[in-house]
Structures are given as C-alpha cells and as structure tokens.
Design an enzyme around this catalytic site. Sequence first.
Site, PDB file in Angstrom:
ATOM      1  CD  GLU B 188      -2.931  -1.274   0.741  1.00 17.49           C
ATOM      2  OE1 GLU B 188      -3.427  -0.210   0.320  1.00 17.49           O
ATOM      3  OE2 GLU B 188      -3.437  -2.389   0.510  1.00 17.49           O
ATOM      4  CE  LYS B 203      -3.200 -12.099   6.460  1.00 20.80           C
ATOM      5  NZ  LYS B 203      -2.252 -11.626   5.430  1.00 20.80           N
TER       6      LYS B 203
END
Lengths: 431, 431
Positions: B188, B203
């Site tokens: 990003e 995660k």
Amino acid sequence: MPDKLKIALLGCGVVGTQVARLLTEQADDLASRVGTPLELVGIAVRDLSVEREGVDPALLTTDAEALVAGADVVVEVMGGIEPPRALILRAIEHGASVVTANKALLAQDGPTLYAAADAAGVDLYFEAAVAGAIPIVRPVRESLAGDTVRRVLGIVNGTTNYVLDRMATDGLDLDQAVKEAQALGYAEADPTADVEGFDAAAKAAILASLAFHTRVSIDDVQREGITSLTADDVAWAAGTGHVIKLLAIAERNTGDDGTEGIQVRVHPALVPADHPLAGVRGAFNAVFIEAEAAGELMFYGRGAGGAPTASAVLGDVVSVARHRVLGGRGPVESSYADLPVLPAEAARTRYQVRLEVADQPGVLAQVAAVLAEHGVSIEAVRQTPAPDEHVARLLITTHAASERALAGTVEAIAGLDVVRAVVSVLRVEGA
Amino acid sequence: MPDKLKIALLGCGVVGTQVARLLTEQADDLASRVGTPLELVGIAVRDLSVEREGVDPALLTTDAEALVAGADVVVEVMGGIEPPRALILRAIEHGASVVTANKALLAQDGPTLYAAADAAGVDLYFEAAVAGAIPIVRPVRESLAGDTVRRVLGIVNGTTNYVLDRMATDGLDLDQAVKEAQALGYAEADPTADVEGFDAAAKAAILASLAFHTRVSIDDVQREGITSLTADDVAWAAGTGHVIKLLAIAERNTGDDGTEGIQVRVHPALVPADHPLAGVRGAFNAVFIEAEAAGELMFYGRGAGGAPTASAVLGDVVSVARHRVLGGRGPVESSYADLPVLPAEAARTRYQVRLEVADQPGVLAQVAAVLAEHGVSIEAVRQTPAPDEHVARLLITTHAASERALAGTVEAIAGLDVVRAVVSVLRVEGA
C-alpha cells in the site's frame, strides 16, 4: 445428543495401533472437540495371538462382522479389497459412519461405497487414503469447491521419493537405494506396488475424481514406474537443472478431436530444480495444484507411517462424529462433470531425449530432420563427448509434443544409421 | 430443498469483483456442487459511481442493511471493523450464513461473532482471512482436529516476504524494496500494516485460536516488524546459511513457573536455508505446522490478490450453502482448552548476536563470560575482520535461551568497554 459414540477399529497394524493409542491418550481432547466421548469398543484382527504394544488385549476380536454391527463410527485400516469392502458396506447398512485409509479399495470401487453411504445418509471419509498426514482430500473437495482445478502434480509415494532422492544425492543406483529403503522400513520386502507406481496410481485416481468431479478408477490411470531409471539418468537430470520425481498427474486436457477431458497418469518426470516439488526430500510427499482462481498451491508433509496416517484418520473421526452429534453430513461424491478420460497418446508434455550417436558431421541435421517431419519442435540441443571417441552424446529437449508424435519420432530416430542408442526418453513437468 | 440461495456481497473492491465474477462465470458448476443455484442478489458499496469492470451495475446498492436482511448467505469482503461488524451481526440475526475475509475483525472481536452465529445456528466461515488462497483454516480446524498441534510458523504477509526476498536476492535496502513492492501493487501507499507486522499479527491470532482451541486476540500477540532490518543483516544471514523471514509464530510453551501455555508472536527470524519455509519466494505465503502425530506439514500458495482470495471465499460459500441445502453446520468456535497466553519474556529461541568489538586479545573471553553469567549457552562464535583495522566483528549463535535472559545478556555486553556496538540481535527459528 448421544452420551457417547462407539468407535470400531478394523485392523491393528502400524496405523491401527496408532489410531488406538491416540483415541485413548487424547480421549479428553477428542470429547471436547466432538461434544461427546468417543469410546473404542473393539478392534478386529485376524490373529489374536500377535503382541500389539500399548493395545488393550480385551479390545481385540476376530469377529469383525459383529463389531461393525454395533458401532457408530467404523474405522477401516486393514488394507486390501476384501474383507474391507464387505465390512464397510455392512457398517453402512447398519447406519455407521465410515472412515477409511484404503486407497486401493477406493480407486477400484469407490462409487459403490459412496452410493451406499449416500443412500444410508452416513459419512464416508478418507483423508488418510492419499498422502498420509497431509490434508489434501478435504482441501480439494471442500476448500477448492468454488474454483476450477487445472492440474494436480503429486509426489504421493514416499518410498520412490526416498529412492530417487538417494540416487540424486549420493549417486546410488536403483537397487542400492531400494535396498536401503527396505532396511529403513520405507519399502516392503516386495517393493513392486511402490516402484511400479501402482500405489501412486490409486492415489492419482482418487485425486482426479475429487479435483474434476468425475469418476476415475485406477484402470483409467496410465502408469509407469521408476525401475528403468539409472544413476546416469539422475545425474544427467541434475546436469540440466532438474530432479527426477515419480509424479501422479491429473490434468484437464483437450483430445485430438477437440474433446475436453482429463488425463491421469503416473510416471517419472524431470522437474525443474526451482519448482516447489523439487525440494521435497526423502520420504516426504507433496501435492501441487494449479487452479484458475487460486493459482499455485502446494501441500507438503509425511505421506506414510503409523502416527502421521493416524492423524489424518482421527481428523476424519472427529468430523464424522461431530455430524452424529450436531446433525448434518459431509460432502458426498461429486461426479456431475463426468469428463471423458482421454487416451494416453493425447498427453502433451516436453521431453528430454538422450541419444548416443556417431561422432561425425551432419548427425544433428539428420536427427533434427526426423523431429521436424513428425512436427516435434526442438527447444534445445546439447552435444557432449562420450568416453568412446567415435561416439557423441546428444541431449534434445523438445517443446510440448503429444505422446503419440513423440513415440513416432523416437522410433524413427532409433532407425537412423548414425544413432547408436536411444539412452532415455523422459518427460519434463512443472516448467 | 430451496430452489435457489440468495447471496449478498458486501464490498466490491479487488476481492469483491472477483467473487462476483466467479459466482457468475461458474454458476452452473456451483449449482451442481451445492445442489441448488446460487443467485447473487446484490452488492453493497459506498459509492455507486465508481466503475467496476465486469460487474452488473444493477446489482449495486448503498443500502447494505436491507441487502443482508434478505439473503441466505452474506459474503463480507469490505475490510475494517465497522460497518462489517454490525452488518455481520445483522445478517446472523436474520438467519443468514456468513463468509468473511476480515482478519482484523476476527482477530479483534471474533468470539462475539462466533457466539452470535452459534446462537442463531448459522455458519461463520473465514478461510480467506488467513493466507489468501491457501486452505489453512479448514485443515487446522478440521483435518488436525484429532491431533495435537505443537507449533505453527507462518509466512502470512506477502508484502514483507516480497521485500525480504528482494533484499536477499539483489541486495536492495529496505526502502528500495518497499518502493518496488509499492510500484508492483504488492504494498500500500502507507505500508505500515504490513512492514510493522500488524497484518501478520491478526493472522497469527486467528491461527493460534484454531490450533490451540483457545481464544487469542491481536492484543495477545507480541509484534515486531521488519523496519529495523538492513541489507547488511540480510547479507550476513545468507553468509551463515539462513534467510530472514517475517514469521507469525504460535507455539505451546511452558512459563517460568511451569505453567503450560501458548505464545504468539510476529517478528523477523533467521530460517535455515534448507527449511521448507526458506524456499518461499516473492509474495507467496506458507504455513508450516508441527503436530504430534502428523509431524511436519506445510501449506503453500498465494496469500493475497483478488482471484486467489476469491477462491477461498467461494470454497466457503459452497460449504455453507451445502449446509443450507443438506442440513447440518460446520465447526463452531472451539475454545475449550483455554490455555494461558504466556508473557513474551518466557519465549525460548536461539539467537544470533552481531557485535563490533575492539580487535585485541581477550575480547571473546569477556563476552563469553557475560553470556555464561546470564546462563546463556553458546553454540558457535565467528570472528571476522572489519574494514577498520582496530575493530573486529563477532557473530555469536546461542543455544535456546529465554528472551528475558537474552535481553539482560545483551544489555551487559553492550556495557563492556571492548564492545563498540551491538549491531543486531536476531532470533533463529525452524532449526
């Protein structure tokens, strides 16, 4: 909710003893995960007098038929076609859910068992039948259920992978490597099922059925073992940046007449050294999948052995037991796509052909002309001197060609006067 | 059996457009696999005016609340905490099954969602929340349900793996590699969530919850990003036979007082070059699992991207849709083990410590004495000349030591007169 579930175990060999051990040692965890206790009510064996370490002798029985009739979940780890087939059908008839590790039975007569389970409304799970501990059945038939699988490439026989790895790393010849595998317990006294690719073919049939929603039996699988491979083949592979692996391959393909279908085959193949499958060492297994949306996936782990296989069996036991507690069922057979299995000759792969030729001008031109006549396109040629000064070695790598075209080409090349020998013809996969 | 199932899609970004495409293109296959057609009834977006290639504009709506109220299956691929959280709870309240790819939401407030789904008797599936296309949620919570997971080591952030791979292969420094990743769309414009390890930590929390049957939130995860790594660190790692990977680690461990518990952390680590995780290149992800019976397993594939993530979403859609057709439900939250999350200081790993020291006799003896005082055992020491002739470089590899002991050791070493600088302290994992 039932106050407990009765588990019957058929078979108490290497896998069965580990299943029994884990059911006992992990009883509390399994009860928490399922929602009710799992009770091992009996273990069917052929011979009660065999000593089985860690197994309560009071659980053993030779009356398998009576055992399955009273169970909620039947776990079959005997192996072979009969009596497992009859016992599984009997268990289903009595309303039990079934977990089996029996690849040979599923690859030969799976649809009969799936239909019986479906009709009875019970589960038939078989994660341990392919690649031991590696979760591959569940990912293919559930995780990839929203995708389109293009190709499956699997190292699904640990014995042959060990043998090929030893040939590659220490230059052993095939017999030496097989003897070493036998000494370590990786290979049977009669290694035929492994080295001739029968075991891998059964797994290929099961994987193909799941991946392509099509019935595939072991008789649909084109099969070639590793017995013709030499230490020299393995060394040459390394010299060209490859390793030789015995691959189970299932892929979508188009036949000569444009028919969309699938091909399923087991054979040794050259795999580029930078492909993820090339790094699968020793007796490990791995399954590489190419799917349209997911792209490349690989699943890696131990493909055999008591405890690893028992892990897969127990995962299935928890799944089918949860269904008995909470309701519902797992996936049933999916064969709606009903794709034709295309003939072996239509397979298209790249090839490496090794020749011994007369060391004189014009040889390469003659060989290249034969390839051109048969429509086989050359990617690269490498010529190296042989120990005998009148002989040269020629290594030809082709672009993708059909097996039919290649077979015709090799026959014609072998007939050239200048060609002393076709040393080897090996497929290249995963490039 | 319902004559069709209504699918509502929340979000139409990179993943959403692919989910919409696959639902349409594969409609016949999905209907065959589920047993009834899946109809995409609407797509909730914030801005109707944005052009979305291949998406029927008639499906778009800004009224997400109304859309979820009329659906059988709600697919949430918006990302962020709100409004996804409120919309998922509303969907559950209306009796819809939910499929989400929202790792941040699950890692922060998963138990609220799981409890709501359980109470309503609907499915909440989230395969795409961890490692994109790689089937990992289903294998951990179903395939390994009969086993005991010891440790999970995951490369679960493709951006940082790409950056570290570029630093290793072409000697780029961190900033160059991040800029390249941004140019390729892997990172990003603001790369904080990736390079500081926040994404991987979410995660890690989800994987730890599943693997250890224990609630773990992102606040329980010890986190360290890759921003302090230099090209020099990466080159030194290669020189000692390692690669540096950003790992998400969840493991069973024992605290100082003997408490059995788990530890969950994200940090860069040296991984031996022959470990299966070392070969995970570019933006690929992989999760390596050590379980008691299964042994070592690895799952490899694309961890991000529209189509790969959509593959995982669609697999879940098929699973929850089958349950609506055939009855039953998938696994619910399993947190019965309720293991304590141990403090970061109790983690035990091997370390590589790089020092710049005065190039004079007796330095190694002084450093070794400090290590011994703190109970940290040395596995290997390597001394090499530095460009400045009065300075030497010292590389110390320790045996497993607690983070607490190591921190005290490093502080004491830094205080020695002969030590010019502690260049880096890196953990070694997977050995």
